[in-house]
Each structure stands twice: as structure tokens, then as C-alpha cells.
Design an enzyme around this catalytic site. Structure first.
Site, mmCIF file in Angstrom:
data_model
loop_
_atom_site.group_PDB
_atom_site.id
_atom_site.type_symbol
_atom_site.label_atom_id
_atom_site.label_comp_id
_atom_site.label_asym_id
_atom_site.label_seq_id
_atom_site.Cartn_x
_atom_site.Cartn_y
_atom_site.Cartn_z
ATOM 1 N N ASP A 8 -112.266 -4.626 21.402
ATOM 2 C CA ASP A 8 -113.270 -4.731 21.298
ATOM 3 C C ASP A 8 -113.239 -6.456 21.214
ATOM 4 O O ASP A 8 -112.325 -7.434 21.485
ATOM 5 C CB ASP A 8 -114.180 -4.336 19.500
ATOM 6 C CG ASP A 8 -114.081 -5.116 18.864
ATOM 7 O OD1 ASP A 8 -112.898 -6.156 18.866
ATOM 8 O OD2 ASP A 8 -114.290 -4.742 17.765
ATOM 9 N N CYS A 65 -109.353 -4.020 17.563
ATOM 10 C CA CYS A 65 -109.821 -4.194 16.942
ATOM 11 C C CYS A 65 -110.127 -6.160 16.027
ATOM 12 O O CYS A 65 -108.761 -5.743 15.996
ATOM 13 C CB CYS A 65 -110.992 -4.039 16.414
ATOM 14 S SG CYS A 65 -110.613 -3.120 14.795
ATOM 15 N N THR A 67 -109.824 -5.283 12.359
ATOM 16 C CA THR A 67 -108.513 -5.465 11.576
ATOM 17 C C THR A 67 -107.784 -4.213 12.061
ATOM 18 O O THR A 67 -107.137 -2.911 11.549
ATOM 19 C CB THR A 67 -109.527 -4.606 10.331
ATOM 20 O OG1 THR A 67 -110.788 -4.120 10.921
ATOM 21 C CG2 THR A 67 -110.116 -6.199 10.075
ATOM 22 N N MET A 71 -111.959 0.639 15.442
ATOM 23 C CA MET A 71 -111.470 1.705 16.290
ATOM 24 C C MET A 71 -110.655 3.272 15.791
ATOM 25 O O MET A 71 -110.615 4.025 15.850
ATOM 26 C CB MET A 71 -110.432 0.328 17.182
ATOM 27 C CG MET A 71 -110.405 0.420 17.489
ATOM 28 S SD MET A 71 -111.905 -0.001 18.730
ATOM 29 C CE MET A 71 -111.466 -1.396 20.152
ATOM 30 N N HIS A 98 -93.415 10.995 11.802
ATOM 31 C CA HIS A 98 -93.821 12.279 11.011
ATOM 32 C C HIS A 98 -95.246 12.473 11.317
ATOM 33 O O HIS A 98 -94.882 14.383 11.631
ATOM 34 C CB HIS A 98 -93.798 11.235 10.216
ATOM 35 C CG HIS A 98 -93.064 11.412 9.215
ATOM 36 N ND1 HIS A 98 -92.858 10.241 8.290
ATOM 37 C CD2 HIS A 98 -91.286 10.978 9.515
ATOM 38 C CE1 HIS A 98 -91.637 10.416 7.555
ATOM 39 N NE2 HIS A 98 -90.297 10.510 8.530
ATOM 40 N N ARG A 109 -107.229 -9.777 13.782
ATOM 41 C CA ARG A 109 -106.606 -10.766 12.594
ATOM 42 C C ARG A 109 -106.027 -10.755 11.533
ATOM 43 O O ARG A 109 -106.339 -11.328 11.114
ATOM 44 C CB ARG A 109 -108.602 -10.686 12.314
ATOM 45 C CG ARG A 109 -109.838 -10.864 12.916
ATOM 46 C CD ARG A 109 -111.294 -10.677 12.358
ATOM 47 N NE ARG A 109 -112.224 -10.977 13.764
ATOM 48 C CZ ARG A 109 -113.067 -11.238 13.394
ATOM 49 N NH1 ARG A 109 -113.501 -10.431 13.118
ATOM 50 N NH2 ARG A 109 -114.122 -11.346 14.584
ATOM 51 N N HIS A 134 -92.800 18.827 10.100
ATOM 52 C CA HIS A 134 -93.793 18.017 10.576
ATOM 53 C C HIS A 134 -94.454 18.302 10.962
ATOM 54 O O HIS A 134 -95.530 18.539 11.577
ATOM 55 C CB HIS A 134 -93.276 16.747 11.247
ATOM 56 C CG HIS A 134 -92.616 15.614 9.803
ATOM 57 N ND1 HIS A 134 -93.136 14.829 9.064
ATOM 58 C CD2 HIS A 134 -90.976 15.459 9.762
ATOM 59 C CE1 HIS A 134 -91.979 14.308 8.128
ATOM 60 N NE2 HIS A 134 -90.780 15.062 8.679
#
Length: 152
Positions: A8, A65, A67, A71, A98, A109, A134
Site C-alpha cells: 500500500d 504496508c 506495519t 496486510m 514450521h 515503518r 508440523h
């Protein structure tokens, strides 16, 4: 490897660093935008990337994005997607070993370009362990998806 990538407005600058990094390693990139600082909505970029991965048009997906949180939330709404929000090398390796993740989310950011490149490298180079515990856990996740599809 074919990698779909999307960002974004808060992540496009890091995407513009990651794309040439991936191309230099010989990967084919499907860049689904965005390419400017004009405000856009992260789901509009997460969904097309995930669609490419689920359809098999891309082997993996990367979402960026501000943070990485938005997303990753949007990506994990797509059945068949296992998206991990990663900002460190240990998690990049563990999420592949895993969880067999097929989409990586990062925050521009939160992580700088050099660390982001290393995260991407480790995430792409680490195979799924295919250990019985797993595989069993992933089968439970797939069962949840199936159950949710039958009874939304």
C-alpha cells in the site's frame, strides 16, 4: 521462483527495494502495486497477491504496508494462504520450517531495507521441514478452513 508482491502507500518504497533485490537473485516478479504515496486500502493489494499464490500463478507472495499487520490480516482471510508477519530473521526461518508459509508480510515503518532483504532471503531459502508434527498441525489448519467454508 515466481513471486507476487504488493504494497500500500505506506509500503511501496520498501517494495521498490525488494523487487530489484529479488530480480537480481533470478526470481520472476509479479508487481501488483501500489507505486505511489497516495492513500490506498491494503486489502486491495493483499487480495490480488494471495489470489496469484492460491491459483499457482505465483509460488509465493510478499506484502508490505506500514506495519505489515493490516496486510497479514487481509491475506489470512484467503483460504489456502498462510501469511506470517515477520520483522526478524529467526521468525523468517521458523515460519517456513514450521508453518510452510506461502506469503510474507512486513512493515516498512518497522524494518529497514537491509534487514528486509535478509528476511526475504531467509524466508525464500528455508524449506518446510515436513516433520510429522508440523504436517499434522498444518492439516489441522486446513481442516479449520474447510469447516469455515462449510459453516461460515
Amino acid at each position: 521462483m515466481i513471486i507476487a508482491i504488493g504494497a500500500d502507500h505506506a509500503g511501496y518504497r520498501l517494495k521498490d527495494v525488494i523487487v530489484p533485490f529479488l530480480e537480481a537473485q533470478g526470481h520472476r516478479i509479479i508487481d501488483l502495486g501500489c507505486n505511489c504515496a497516495d492513500s490506498v486500502d491494503y486489502p486491495d493489494y493483499a487480495v490480488p497477491v494471495c489470489d496469484k499464490v492460491v491459483s499457482g500463478e505465483a509460488d509465493r507472495g510478499i506484502l508490505i504496508c506500514g506495519t505489515g499487520i493490516g496486510m497479514s490480516i487481509a491475506a489470512n482471510k484467503t483460504p489456502g494462504i498462510r501469511c506470517a508477519l515477520v520483522h526478524d530473521l529467526f521468525s523468517a526461518k521458523a515460519t517456513r520450517e514450521h508453518n510452510d508459509t506461502n506469503v510474507l508480510a512486513m512493515g516498512e515503518r518497522v524494518v529497514g531495507p537491509g534487514v528486509a532483504e535478509e528476511i526475504v532471503r531467509v524466508w525464500l531459502d528455508t524449506p518446510f521441514s515436513e516433520g510429522p508434527r508440523h504436517v499434522g498441525r498444518l492439516n489441522k489448519v486446513k481442516a479449520i478452513e474447510t469447516q469455515q467454508a462449510l459453516h461460515p
